[in-house]
Design a protein around this motif. Structure first.
Motif, short mmCIF file in Angstrom:
data_model
loop_
_atom_site.label_atom_id
_atom_site.label_comp_id
_atom_site.label_asym_id
_atom_site.label_seq_id
_atom_site.Cartn_x
_atom_site.Cartn_y
_atom_site.Cartn_z
N ASP A 8 0.87 -1.18 0.00
CA ASP A 8 0.00 0.00 0.00
C ASP A 8 0.90 1.23 0.00
O ASP A 8 1.90 1.27 0.72
CB ASP A 8 -0.91 -0.01 1.24
CG ASP A 8 -2.06 0.97 1.12
OD1 ASP A 8 -3.22 0.54 1.23
OD2 ASP A 8 -1.80 2.18 0.92
N ARG A 9 0.53 2.24 -0.78
CA ARG A 9 1.37 3.44 -0.88
C ARG A 9 1.29 4.32 0.37
O ARG A 9 2.19 5.09 0.65
CB ARG A 9 0.95 4.27 -2.10
CG ARG A 9 1.22 3.58 -3.44
CD ARG A 9 0.56 4.34 -4.58
NE ARG A 9 -0.89 4.35 -4.43
CZ ARG A 9 -1.71 5.00 -5.26
NH1 ARG A 9 -1.22 5.67 -6.29
NH2 ARG A 9 -3.02 4.97 -5.06
N ASP A 10 0.22 4.20 1.13
CA ASP A 10 -0.01 5.04 2.30
C ASP A 10 0.62 4.42 3.55
O ASP A 10 0.21 3.35 4.00
CB ASP A 10 -1.52 5.22 2.51
CG ASP A 10 -1.83 6.27 3.55
OD1 ASP A 10 -2.87 6.92 3.42
OD2 ASP A 10 -1.04 6.46 4.49
N THR A 12 0.48 5.40 6.61
CA THR A 12 -0.47 5.34 7.73
C THR A 12 -1.35 4.11 7.61
O THR A 12 -1.65 3.44 8.60
CB THR A 12 -1.33 6.61 7.76
OG1 THR A 12 -0.48 7.76 7.85
CG2 THR A 12 -2.27 6.59 8.94
N GLU A 13 -1.78 3.80 6.39
CA GLU A 13 -2.60 2.61 6.17
C GLU A 13 -1.84 1.34 6.53
O GLU A 13 -2.38 0.43 7.15
CB GLU A 13 -3.04 2.56 4.70
CG GLU A 13 -3.99 3.66 4.29
CD GLU A 13 -5.44 3.36 4.64
OE1 GLU A 13 -6.28 4.24 4.47
OE2 GLU A 13 -5.71 2.24 5.12
N ARG A 14 -0.57 1.29 6.12
CA ARG A 14 0.23 0.09 6.42
C ARG A 14 0.41 -0.10 7.92
O ARG A 14 0.25 -1.21 8.45
CB ARG A 14 1.60 0.18 5.73
CG ARG A 14 1.54 0.24 4.22
CD ARG A 14 2.90 -0.02 3.58
NE ARG A 14 3.93 0.90 4.05
CZ ARG A 14 4.18 2.09 3.50
NH1 ARG A 14 3.46 2.50 2.47
NH2 ARG A 14 5.14 2.86 3.97
N LYS A 35 5.89 -0.13 -0.23
CA LYS A 35 5.20 1.13 -0.52
C LYS A 35 5.20 1.48 -2.00
O LYS A 35 4.57 2.45 -2.41
CB LYS A 35 5.84 2.27 0.28
CG LYS A 35 7.29 2.57 -0.02
CD LYS A 35 7.78 3.74 0.84
CE LYS A 35 9.24 4.07 0.59
NZ LYS A 35 10.13 3.00 1.07
N GLU A 55 -3.10 -2.88 -2.60
CA GLU A 55 -3.83 -1.69 -3.08
C GLU A 55 -3.71 -1.68 -4.61
O GLU A 55 -2.61 -1.55 -5.17
CB GLU A 55 -3.21 -0.43 -2.50
CG GLU A 55 -3.89 0.84 -3.02
CD GLU A 55 -3.02 2.07 -2.86
OE1 GLU A 55 -1.81 1.90 -2.60
OE2 GLU A 55 -3.54 3.18 -3.03
N THR A 83 -9.86 2.37 -3.94
CA THR A 83 -10.64 3.57 -3.61
C THR A 83 -11.70 3.83 -4.68
O THR A 83 -12.51 4.74 -4.54
CB THR A 83 -9.73 4.81 -3.51
OG1 THR A 83 -9.02 4.97 -4.75
CG2 THR A 83 -8.74 4.65 -2.38
#
Length: 498
Positions: A8-10, A12-14, A35, A55, A83
């Motif tokens: 996942d690029r985010d 915070t999400e990881r 990432k 993602e 998304t």
């Protein structure tokens, strides 16, 4: 158990997903992160994870076919996230043979179910067949899902090495060691779980002796310390999973007591909530102690606050937040005397920040903060002698220390920073966009709001305690700022006072 790759690029999400998996005890042995699509490809080729959380927007169109081939040939379970609730994303998930496709914001209940299914179905078959817990009728899954205990409960132990890298070695050491009672062991990511069948009439006494023996032998043979948490079978309990969750929580006592300790579940009263931020009075204490070089005041406050817990132990993560609040005061002090421009001090600041986040024992964190604060005081004294400091910041700190004095004037503050009143006033207006009187009233009214919410003092008493010599003027200024009278504000916001 299976490996999981979070792609996942985010960031915070990881991080949030890692926390979610740990808090829900989803049985992944290892979790890796990526990432970028290039990091993901490298991780798949090197680590061969059994499951991936992907993602879809991370994968560019020109690399999708390569990623699809890698996933189909190397990864057993794919969970996709997007998304965009569009047909193209659903088609991509189908091409990747995904077991689930989630559209943000995600239902955490459904995500938990998919992650647990992926972990369970991806576990290597040979590990399932040779699981030492299955031979005694208690499967490894019992640690992570509710399975009612039939008959009497066993004793449940968790072993945690000081260095996580030694966990595999600890597992083999325990496996090859001697136990006077039947025992089954299970390796976790940073701990080893043990289920022991100890005679019930002397369970606690026998476990204490055996636990002390293991702590001592491990330290002697490996020059490394160990923590041990014990859940006696005599305590009321429904399942092995409940024993595991309780014992894992109790293991957090090492934050307060350090290693080479035995922590008993029946001794733990649980951790309680605290306000993790410094109060206005505590902030003023630190501002004053740093400015005046009151080293003993800081030392005494730190040791009283972080070593004495008469009302029980707070949640460790909330204490870490409170420690970062102290570090924020140190950071401000660094800025005042331009110490953040010193490369060595700046590096020390970042080291202390990492210590607060990751050091497992509270006492060591407190020591590091105190040593850093003492260093800053000494360096600031050198800057004062050379007249190197931020005039406005130092003036603001003086106001915060002195606002309760009803006679405080602009001249007093200017004198404290060795500048003329007009010059300091212009600097203050340029930096803060406010006059001296506005800044002073902000400090006074902020303190007044806290007193209104947390005390039973009268409006008149609060006015005097916050530097207003006229209660009517206080009420007028308060209403102009807060939009209500002090009495109405208290009625709407009052906290329970014991």
């Amino acid at each position: 158990m299976a490996k999981l790759l979070i792609a996942d690029r985010d960031g915070t999400e990881r991080t949030g997903l890692q926390w979610f998996i740990a808090s829900k005890h989803i049985p992944f042995e290892e979790i890796r992160e990526a990432k970028t699509v290039h990091e993901m490809i490298a991780a798949i080729e090197a680590e061969r994870p059994e499951a991936i959380y992907l993602e879809l927007e991370m994968v560019p169109d020109d690399q999708f076919h390569h990623v699809k081939y890698l996933l189909r040939t190397n990864v057993e379970r794919v969970i996709c996230i997007t998304t965009e609730a569009v047909f193209e994303r659903a088609l991509q998930a189908l091409e990747l043979n995904a077991m689930s496709l989630f559209v943000k914001p995600v239902s955490m209940e459904n995500l938990q179910s998919s992650l647990f299914q992926a972990a369970k179905e991806s576990a290597p078959p040979e590990k399932k067949a040779s699981d030492p817990l299955m031979k005694e009728g208690i499967t490894s899954e019992a640690l992570f899902i509710e399975q009612a205990i039939t008959g009497s409960a066993p004793s449940f132990l968790l072993f945690k090495p000081e260095k996580a890298s030694l966990n595999k070695q600890l597992y083999h050491w325990l496996q090859n060691g001697y136990f006077p009672y039947p025992a089954r062991l299970y390796p976790l990511s940073s701990m080893v779980a043990g289920i022991f069948e100890v005679p019930g009439e002397r369970e606690n006494e026998l476990l204490q002796v055996e636990g002390q023996r293991l702590l001592q032998q491990w330290q002697e043979q490996h020059q490394n310390r160990l923590s041990l948490a014990i859940h006696p079978g005599s305590l009321p309990v429904r399942s092995i999973h409940e024993m595991y969750v309780r014992t894992k929580e109790t293991m957090q006592m090492e934050f307060f007591k350090g290693y080479q300790q035995i922590h008993w579940v029946n001794e733990s009263r649980g951790f309680h909530m605290i306000d993790p931020f410094l109060t206005p009075d505590e902030q003023r204490l630190w501002v004053t102690a740093l400015e005046k070089g009151e080293k003993k005041v800081m030392k005494d406050w730190l040791y009283v606050t972080f070593t004495q817990f008469p009302h029980g132990y707070p949640i460790p993560d909330l204490l870490r937040i409170k420690l970062t609040s102290i570090l924020a005061q140190l950071r401000r002090f660094m800025h005042t005397y331009k110490l953040d421009e010193n490369v060595e001090i700046e590096a020390n600041y970042h080291e202390v920040f990492q210590t607060i986040l990751y050091q497992p024992v509270l006492f060591h964190i407190v020591q590091e903060i105190l040593l850093f604060a003492l260093e800053l005081i000494d360096k600031a004294e050198e800057q004062k002698k050379n007249h190197v400091f931020d005039v406005v910041e130092r003036g603001l700190q003086y106001i915060e220390r002195s606002f309760k004095n009803p006679l405080l004037t602009l001249d007093d503050v200017a004198k404290a920073v060795d500048r003329s009143p007009s010059y300091f006033s212009s600097l203050l207006a340029k930096k803060k966009g406010k006059s001296f009187r506005e800044v002073l009233n902000d400090c006074r009214l902020s303190c007044a709001k806290k007193l209104l919410m947390e005390t039973n003092l009268t409006i008149k008493e609060i006015a005097f305690q916050t530097g207003f010599s006229d209660p009517n003027y206080f009420s007028k200024r308060f209403k102009e700022t807060a939009g209500s009278t002090p009495r109405a504000f208290r009625r709407e916001n009052k906290k329970n006072i014991r």
